[in-house]
Structure formats: structure tokens, C-alpha cells
Design a protein around this motif. Structure first.
Motif, PDB file in Angstrom:
ATOM      1  N   ASP A  91      -2.186  76.248 148.226  1.00 35.28           N
ATOM      2  CA  ASP A  91      -2.168  75.725 147.030  1.00 35.28           C
ATOM      3  C   ASP A  91      -1.077  76.942 146.129  1.00 35.28           C
ATOM      4  O   ASP A  91      -0.449  76.451 145.499  1.00 35.28           O
ATOM      5  CB  ASP A  91      -3.240  76.351 145.710  1.00 35.28           C
ATOM      6  CG  ASP A  91      -4.615  75.455 145.895  1.00 35.28           C
ATOM      7  OD1 ASP A  91      -4.653  74.865 146.757  1.00 35.28           O
ATOM      8  OD2 ASP A  91      -6.235  76.812 145.947  1.00 35.28           O
ATOM      9  N   ARG A  92      -1.321  78.001 147.233  1.00 36.78           N
ATOM     10  CA  ARG A  92       0.146  78.685 146.479  1.00 36.78           C
ATOM     11  C   ARG A  92       1.690  77.942 147.146  1.00 36.78           C
ATOM     12  O   ARG A  92       2.578  77.977 145.995  1.00 36.78           O
ATOM     13  CB  ARG A  92       0.224  80.072 146.947  1.00 36.78           C
ATOM     14  CG  ARG A  92      -0.128  80.372 146.471  1.00 36.78           C
ATOM     15  CD  ARG A  92      -1.090  82.443 147.317  1.00 36.78           C
ATOM     16  NE  ARG A  92      -1.755  83.327 146.327  1.00 36.78           N
ATOM     17  CZ  ARG A  92      -0.595  83.774 145.566  1.00 36.78           C
ATOM     18  NH1 ARG A  92       0.243  84.367 145.453  1.00 36.78           N
ATOM     19  NH2 ARG A  92      -1.968  84.680 144.882  1.00 36.78           N
ATOM     20  N   MET A  93       1.856  77.235 147.901  1.00 41.29           N
ATOM     21  CA  MET A  93       3.051  76.948 148.156  1.00 41.29           C
ATOM     22  C   MET A  93       2.723  75.082 147.668  1.00 41.29           C
ATOM     23  O   MET A  93       4.057  74.802 147.285  1.00 41.29           O
ATOM     24  CB  MET A  93       2.677  75.660 150.278  1.00 41.29           C
ATOM     25  CG  MET A  93       3.769  75.216 150.870  1.00 41.29           C
ATOM     26  SD  MET A  93       3.387  74.835 152.169  1.00 41.29           S
ATOM     27  CE  MET A  93       2.121  73.774 152.518  1.00 41.29           C
ATOM     28  N   ALA A  94       1.951  74.702 147.386  1.00 40.11           N
ATOM     29  CA  ALA A  94       1.846  73.873 146.449  1.00 40.11           C
ATOM     30  C   ALA A  94       2.443  73.692 144.648  1.00 40.11           C
ATOM     31  O   ALA A  94       3.306  73.293 144.172  1.00 40.11           O
ATOM     32  CB  ALA A  94       0.733  72.992 146.134  1.00 40.11           C
TER      33      ALA A  94
ATOM     34  N   LYS B  65      -1.655  80.110 137.740  1.00 39.08           N
ATOM     35  CA  LYS B  65      -1.023  81.541 138.513  1.00 39.08           C
ATOM     36  C   LYS B  65      -2.557  82.625 138.357  1.00 39.08           C
ATOM     37  O   LYS B  65      -2.600  83.103 139.571  1.00 39.08           O
ATOM     38  CB  LYS B  65      -0.061  81.664 137.604  1.00 39.08           C
ATOM     39  CG  LYS B  65       0.696  81.122 137.435  1.00 39.08           C
ATOM     40  CD  LYS B  65       2.580  81.728 136.929  1.00 39.08           C
ATOM     41  CE  LYS B  65       2.416  82.767 137.807  1.00 39.08           C
ATOM     42  NZ  LYS B  65       3.795  83.889 136.842  1.00 39.08           N
ATOM     43  N   ASP B  66      -3.432  82.486 137.750  1.00 38.02           N
ATOM     44  CA  ASP B  66      -4.360  83.471 137.044  1.00 38.02           C
ATOM     45  C   ASP B  66      -5.300  82.509 138.440  1.00 38.02           C
ATOM     46  O   ASP B  66      -5.617  83.617 138.945  1.00 38.02           O
ATOM     47  CB  ASP B  66      -4.792  83.405 135.767  1.00 38.02           C
ATOM     48  CG  ASP B  66      -3.933  84.059 135.040  1.00 38.02           C
ATOM     49  OD1 ASP B  66      -3.020  84.657 135.358  1.00 38.02           O
ATOM     50  OD2 ASP B  66      -3.743  83.927 133.717  1.00 38.02           O
ATOM     51  N   HIS B  67      -5.483  81.279 138.369  1.00 32.50           N
ATOM     52  CA  HIS B  67      -6.801  81.406 139.569  1.00 32.50           C
ATOM     53  C   HIS B  67      -6.129  81.229 140.821  1.00 32.50           C
ATOM     54  O   HIS B  67      -6.977  81.558 141.691  1.00 32.50           O
ATOM     55  CB  HIS B  67      -6.284  79.571 139.087  1.00 32.50           C
ATOM     56  CG  HIS B  67      -8.035  78.601 139.559  1.00 32.50           C
ATOM     57  ND1 HIS B  67      -7.630  78.421 140.448  1.00 32.50           N
ATOM     58  CD2 HIS B  67      -9.360  78.674 138.957  1.00 32.50           C
ATOM     59  CE1 HIS B  67      -8.769  77.898 141.551  1.00 32.50           C
ATOM     60  NE2 HIS B  67     -10.175  78.127 139.598  1.00 32.50           N
ATOM     61  N   LEU B  68      -4.758  81.801 141.541  1.00 32.48           N
ATOM     62  CA  LEU B  68      -4.763  81.147 142.777  1.00 32.48           C
ATOM     63  C   LEU B  68      -4.841  83.462 142.453  1.00 32.48           C
ATOM     64  O   LEU B  68      -5.011  83.326 143.820  1.00 32.48           O
ATOM     65  CB  LEU B  68      -3.157  81.529 142.605  1.00 32.48           C
ATOM     66  CG  LEU B  68      -2.744  80.016 142.721  1.00 32.48           C
ATOM     67  CD1 LEU B  68      -1.134  80.114 142.586  1.00 32.48           C
ATOM     68  CD2 LEU B  68      -2.924  79.408 143.819  1.00 32.48           C
ATOM     69  N   THR B  69      -4.655  84.089 141.885  1.00 34.10           N
ATOM     70  CA  THR B  69      -5.141  85.430 142.152  1.00 34.10           C
ATOM     71  C   THR B  69      -6.744  85.396 142.617  1.00 34.10           C
ATOM     72  O   THR B  69      -7.399  86.439 143.070  1.00 34.10           O
ATOM     73  CB  THR B  69      -5.232  86.116 141.004  1.00 34.10           C
ATOM     74  OG1 THR B  69      -2.942  85.980 140.637  1.00 34.10           O
ATOM     75  CG2 THR B  69      -5.060  87.674 140.669  1.00 34.10           C
ATOM     76  N   TYR B  70      -6.986  84.909 141.372  1.00 29.51           N
ATOM     77  CA  TYR B  70      -9.236  84.783 141.798  1.00 29.51           C
ATOM     78  C   TYR B  70      -9.327  84.413 142.989  1.00 29.51           C
ATOM     79  O   TYR B  70     -10.322  85.185 143.673  1.00 29.51           O
ATOM     80  CB  TYR B  70      -9.837  84.057 140.544  1.00 29.51           C
ATOM     81  CG  TYR B  70      -9.540  84.084 138.893  1.00 29.51           C
ATOM     82  CD1 TYR B  70      -8.750  85.688 138.995  1.00 29.51           C
ATOM     83  CD2 TYR B  70      -8.930  83.502 137.814  1.00 29.51           C
ATOM     84  CE1 TYR B  70      -8.247  85.608 137.137  1.00 29.51           C
ATOM     85  CE2 TYR B  70      -8.559  83.286 137.510  1.00 29.51           C
ATOM     86  CZ  TYR B  70      -8.043  84.424 136.585  1.00 29.51           C
ATOM     87  OH  TYR B  70      -8.102  84.614 135.025  1.00 29.51           O
ATOM     88  N   ARG B  71      -9.056  83.360 143.640  1.00 22.79           N
ATOM     89  CA  ARG B  71      -9.315  82.762 144.761  1.00 22.79           C
ATOM     90  C   ARG B  71      -8.736  83.977 146.125  1.00 22.79           C
ATOM     91  O   ARG B  71      -9.189  84.163 146.334  1.00 22.79           O
ATOM     92  CB  ARG B  71      -8.672  81.246 145.270  1.00 22.79           C
ATOM     93  CG  ARG B  71      -9.057  80.407 146.250  1.00 22.79           C
ATOM     94  CD  ARG B  71      -8.536  79.214 146.594  1.00 22.79           C
ATOM     95  NE  ARG B  71      -8.954  78.729 145.426  1.00 22.79           N
ATOM     96  CZ  ARG B  71     -10.631  77.826 145.149  1.00 22.79           C
ATOM     97  NH1 ARG B  71     -11.165  78.075 145.765  1.00 22.79           N
ATOM     98  NH2 ARG B  71     -11.071  77.340 144.090  1.00 22.79           N
ATOM     99  N   LEU B  72      -7.513  84.573 145.551  1.00 23.24           N
ATOM    100  CA  LEU B  72      -6.928  85.136 146.173  1.00 23.24           C
ATOM    101  C   LEU B  72      -8.160  86.708 146.694  1.00 23.24           C
ATOM    102  O   LEU B  72      -8.477  87.166 148.095  1.00 23.24           O
ATOM    103  CB  LEU B  72      -5.837  86.239 146.083  1.00 23.24           C
ATOM    104  CG  LEU B  72      -5.353  87.028 146.938  1.00 23.24           C
ATOM    105  CD1 LEU B  72      -4.864  86.952 148.905  1.00 23.24           C
ATOM    106  CD2 LEU B  72      -4.075  87.571 146.241  1.00 23.24           C
ATOM    107  N   ASN B  73      -8.651  87.121 145.402  1.00 18.82           N
ATOM    108  CA  ASN B  73      -9.481  87.872 145.219  1.00 18.82           C
ATOM    109  C   ASN B  73     -11.003  87.691 145.963  1.00 18.82           C
ATOM    110  O   ASN B  73     -11.183  88.579 146.416  1.00 18.82           O
ATOM    111  CB  ASN B  73      -9.805  88.485 144.112  1.00 18.82           C
ATOM    112  CG  ASN B  73      -8.790  89.069 143.627  1.00 18.82           C
ATOM    113  OD1 ASN B  73      -8.031  89.051 144.174  1.00 18.82           O
ATOM    114  ND2 ASN B  73      -8.839  89.819 141.904  1.00 18.82           N
TER     115      ASN B  73
END
Length: 489
Positions: free
Chosen positions: A116-119, A84-92
């Protein structure tokens, strides 16, 4: 018993105070400590990289922020919570790349992040929609309106079905995309089901998009939003007034001076109806400035006179000083020099009775420049010296005052000093004061083509930490001076 702030909380507190370099230094030390304790590539290391990136982003050091976010995405994401944190880093990372104008890279990161978020969450979860919205925004920026509309509609539907308050942000983006398509459709879907507090959030989300896209499209959204808010919340509701105020600012930027004056008059009338004296005074000052810029000199001077009467009724010396300063400057532009000097002198007198150093410093600078240009150099010198003792050294008015004081000390009534030299000297002092005293042999700073050109000579071989600190301090100086010096006085 209150707990101590976390490093990131302390850093953002420093940012809010304008202490950009100190905020960066705090988070850099935190990253070093986390790396020593948990290791390079650990989850804690990735989190600290992201925190440093957030600080750098808010300190206008976009390139360095991007590298921090990119570093954060390289950490292993095997643990479900860390994913979940990794998704935030990629969004940033995707958002920062977009801010830097690196749109191809940004789209790649945002599309990958949405997948990645949908998965991770599934298509129906709002966590997926959080990845769709910035992708739609990027597609709008790239002019791909058809695909942007498709993506934003999916985001709006997702948030709406889930009852998620972030629907307000998605609705604001959707309105801009629909306006850009110019199909004649309503910019907003029926909002009857939304409570008043979410309607207000829609308005705030629209306002937060100022400067992101086409100014004419943004103004179209604002005009529709004003009508929507007046019907739903009333013409005196603060959300309505906030949008009218933004419409006035937009009018100035777009050259629609008549629309700007009309919007300010509507705001002023509302504040008067509600007996909101200080807010009405600020609106009156905005109206006077707008009248000046459309060439209505007499109207502007009359508005300043009425604004001063308002300030006297309020009884604040700081507000009175601000009105008198602006009034005096307008009188000087109108060629009424005796009246201008009287108002500028009164602005200083009122500021001295108050407690705000910035108000006094700005009033002093205005009077000092007037006296200098009238050839009264000794009087100008005393007033400008008082101004510089009251203002932050990198305040825009302090820069102007320092430059003019240099001209006064040279015996000049015009030319107003060498502003570029003044700025370069302040930049040099900023950097040198934040480095080890034995490191720099020479630091030359010049302004070339609107940007700083730096030439550094070192006394000795720096350590790796010192070299990183030197680069960081120079980057902070760029951000500090660019932000302060491009802001309106």
C-alpha cells in the motif's frame, strides 16, 4: 501563553509517571467523546482508536492494543490525507502482532502495508521504506535471512538516497542481519559520509534493539560498534560509553561475566578521565555487583569502599545511602554481620538526611530484613513500617517489606511472610479502588503458575460501560503489577 496538552499528550504524561490505569481511562473517555461527536467509523474515531491503542501498548496490554489498531484500519480511507493515517494504523497493527508472537498475521499485515505504501508514495519515496524496515525485521525474527537482507538493503538504499535520517535505524537492523548471516562481511557499510550526529544515532538505534533478537548476535554487533565509535568519535565519547555499558549488561544476560567486568572497567576509567564523578560512582557500583556475581568477594567489597569514598566527595546523602545499602547487603552475603548492620544503619541515616522517599524506603527494607533475620523483631517492625510509609505501594521493595512485616507481626524471624498473598491483596485493592463501590460483592485474586487468576462476583447487573471498565481495570492491574514486580529492585 502555553496551550493545554492534548488528551494523548496528557495520557503519555500519566504513563511516564507510572499511572497506567489513569492514562487508559483518559483515552477511553476521549474515544467515547469522539464517537459521540463524529460517529463510529469516522476518521476522528479511527485516530482515537489508534491513540488508545498506543496507550494500551505502552501499558503492556498488547491484546487490547491490537484490537484498537485493527478497529482503526476498518475505517474508510477514501480521503488522500486519511490514507496516510490509514497506512500508519496498519503498520502499528503489524508491529503489535509481531510483539504478540502472531508472526503469520504480522507478516500478512506488514506485506500488505508495504504494498500500500508503494502504491501511495512510489518506490523511490522514503514513505515506502518505512514499510520495508519492519518487514525486514520480522523476516529476521522468522529466520528468513536471505529475504530479510534483500528487504533491508532496499530500505537502506532508499533512506540513503533521500538523505533521510531514518537511515540510522535501517543500518542498525542491517548490521544485525549481516551478523546473523555470518558471511564475514563488514556489519556496517563505510560511514564516512555520515555526520557525527548521525553516527551517534546509529549507535542509539543499535541500543534500542536490545532484547529483540539473538543475544549473541546482538553482542557481536555491539563489539563491532564499539570499535567503530572509538575510531570515529573517540573512546571517551558518550555514545561509545553507552554502547560499552550495554555490552556490560549483555554480558550479564549471556553469562559472559569476564566481558562484563572488562566493559565496566573501561567505562569507569573514562568517567574518571573526564572527572564525571556521579557517572563514575554509578559505574563503580555496577563493577562491584559484577565482581560479586563472578565470585570476587574481596574485590567487590573493596570497590564498594572506594565507591563510598566517591559518594562522600560528591556530598549527596541519597548517593551515599545507595552505596551503603548495597555495601551492607554484600557484607551480609560475605558473613560479616556486624559490619553489614553498621553499613545498613548508616544507609538509613543518610537517606533520612536526603529528600527522596524511595531511597529511604529501600534502605529501611534492607535494614528491616536484616534485623528480622537476626531475631530483633521489634526493631525490624519499626523500620519496615517506616519503609512502607515512604514507598509506592506497588514498588517491588514495598512488596518485599510488606511481606516481611507480616512475618514480623506473626513473630517469625524467617519464612518472610506469604509473598503471594501480599501481592494478591495489593492487586485486589488496586482493582476495587477503581470501581463503583456498590458493584463488587467479591473479588478473589490468586497467583497460579506465575500469573493472576481472578474470580469476580457482582452485587448487581452492570451496565455495558461498567463491564468494560471492570475488564479495563483488571487489565490495567495485570500490566501494573507485572511491570513493577518483574523489575529489578
Amino acid at each position: 501563553m502555553t496551550s493545554s496538552p492534548t488528551p494523548i499528550e496528557a495520557a503519555f504524561s500519566l504513563l511516564q509517571q507510572g499511572r497506567l490505569g489513569e492514562a487508559e481511562e483518559l483515552m477511553t473517555r476521549e474515544l467515547q467523546a469522539v464517537t459521540a461527536r463524529y460517529g463510529h467509523g469516522s476518521q476522528a474515531w479511527a485516530s482515537a482508536q489508534c491513540d488508545l491503542g498506543n496507550v494500551l501498548l505502552n501499558a503492556d496490554q498488547l491484546g487490547r492494543a491490537i484490537e484498537c489498531y485493527r478497529q482503526a484500519t476498518t475505517a474508510s480511507a477514501d480521503d488522500p490525507q486519511f490514507r496516510k493515517d490509514h497506512l500508519t494504523y496498519r503498520l502499528n497493527l503489524g508491529l503489535a502482532l509481531r510483539m504478540a508472537g502472531r508472526l503469520d498475521e504480522s507478516e500478512e499485515e506488514l506485506r500488505r502495508g508495504a504494498q500500500d505504501r508503494m502504491a501511495f508514495y512510489g518506490r523511490e519515496h522514503p514513505g515506502y521504506a518505512f514499510g520495508l524496515e519492519p518487514l525486514a525485521d520480522l523476516l529476521l525474527q522468522r529466520g528468513d535471512l536471505r529475504q530479510a537482507r534483500q528487504v533491508v538493503e532496499e530500505a537502506v538504499d532508499n533512506f540513503w538516497r533521500n538523505g533521510h535520517p531514518h537511515v540510522t535505524s535501517a543500518l542498525a537492523l542491517r548490521a544485525e542481519i549481516v551478523a546473523a548471516q555470518a558471511t564475514g562481511e563488514p556489519l556496517f557499510p563505510p560511514l564516512d559520509q555520515l555526520p557525527d550526529e548521525l553516527i551517534e544515532q546509529v549507535a542509539q538505534s543499535v541500543l534500542s534493539r536490545h532484547g529483540d533478537g539473538d543475544p549473541e548476535i546482538f553482542a557481536t554487533v555491539l563489539r563491532v560498534l564499539v570499535t567503530t565509535l572509538e575510531a570515529r568519535l573517540g573512546e571517551d565519547h558518550q555514545a561509545t560509553l553507552n554502547v560499552l555499558s550495554m555490552l556490560a549488561n549483555s554480558g550479564r544476560d549471556r553469562g559472559d561475566q569476564a566481558g562484563r567486568v572488562d566493559a565496566i572497567r573501561r567505562v569507569l576509567a573514562s568517567y574518571d578521565r573526564q572527572s564525571m564523578a556521579e557517572q563514575a560512582l554509578m559505574a563503580a557500583l555496577g563493577l562491584a555487583m559484577a565482581q560479586s556475581e563472578v565470585g570476587d568477594e574481596d574485590g567487590a567489597l573493596q570497590t564498594y569502599a572506594s565507591a563510598y569514598a566517591r559518594a562522600e566527595r560528591i556530598g549527596s546523602p541519597e548517593l551515599a545511602s545507595q552505596v551503603l545499602r548495597n555495601w551492607g547487603l554484600a557484607l551480609r552475603e560475605a558473613g560479616q554481620l556486624q559490619a553489614a548492620e553498621q553499613r545498613l544503619g548508616e544507609a538509613v541515616a543518610h537517606a533520612r538526611r536526603g529528600r527522596d522517599g524511595e531511597t529511604l524506603g529501600r534502605a529501611d527494607v534492607a535494614l528491616g530484613l536484616f534485623l528480622q533475620h537476626e531475631g530483633r523483631l521489634e526493631q525490624a517492625r519499626a523500620v519496615l513500617e517506616e519503609a512502607l510509609s515512604a514507598l509506592d505501594p506497588v514498588h517491588p521493595d514495598a512488596m518485599v517489606g510488606r511481606s516481611h512485616l507480616g512475618a514480623v507481626l506473626d513473630g517469625r524471624t524467617c519464612g518472610c511472610g506469604d509473598m503471594q498473598t501480599t501481592i494478591s491483596d495489593a492487586f485486589r485493592d488496586f482493582v476495587a479502588s477503581r470501581l463503583p463501590s456498590d458493584l463488587l460483592a467479591r473479588l478473589d485474586v490468586a497467583i497460579v503458575d506465575g500469573d493472576f487468576k481472578i474470580d469476580v462476583e457482582l452485587r448487581r447487573e452492570p451496565t455495558q460501560d461498567e463491564l468494560e471498565r471492570l475488564n479495563g481495570v483488571v487489565g490495567s492491574a495485570h500490566a501494573e503489577f507485572r511491570r513493577r514486580l518483574t523489575s529489578r529492585p
